[in-house]
Design a protein around this motif. Structure first.
Motif, short mmCIF file in Angstrom:
data_model
loop_
_atom_site.label_atom_id
_atom_site.label_comp_id
_atom_site.label_asym_id
_atom_site.label_seq_id
_atom_site.Cartn_x
_atom_site.Cartn_y
_atom_site.Cartn_z
N GLU A 1 -14.13 33.94 20.98
CA GLU A 1 -13.32 34.99 20.34
C GLU A 1 -11.85 34.70 20.54
O GLU A 1 -11.03 34.85 19.61
N GLN A 2 -11.48 34.30 21.74
CA GLN A 2 -10.08 33.97 22.03
C GLN A 2 -9.66 32.74 21.22
O GLN A 2 -8.55 32.71 20.68
N GLN B 1 -8.97 33.81 17.71
CA GLN B 1 -7.69 34.52 17.59
C GLN B 1 -6.51 33.56 17.58
O GLN B 1 -5.57 33.70 16.80
#
Length: 57
Positions: free
Chosen positions: A17-18, A21
């Protein structure tokens, strides 16, 4: 290409997820900062400087 510190790649693999992003932010930055009009402006600015140097040199 910039090398990642040891363990950095596995940190991104463990936190997708990071990583997503960061990738999305990088894509937006590229789209905003590397436009055709920006490139043309850079070219015309460079040509202007070269003409001024030639004229004053």
């Amino acid at each position: 290409m910039k090398k990642l510190p040891p363990g950095q790649a596995s940190a991104y693999l463990n936190h997708p997820e990071q990583a997503d992003q960061i990738a999305a932010a990088a894509r937006l930055r590229c789209l905003n900062e590397h436009t055709g009009s920006k490139r043309l402006g850079d070219i015309f600015e460079q040509l202007d400087w070269e003409l001024l140097e030639h004229r004053n040199g």
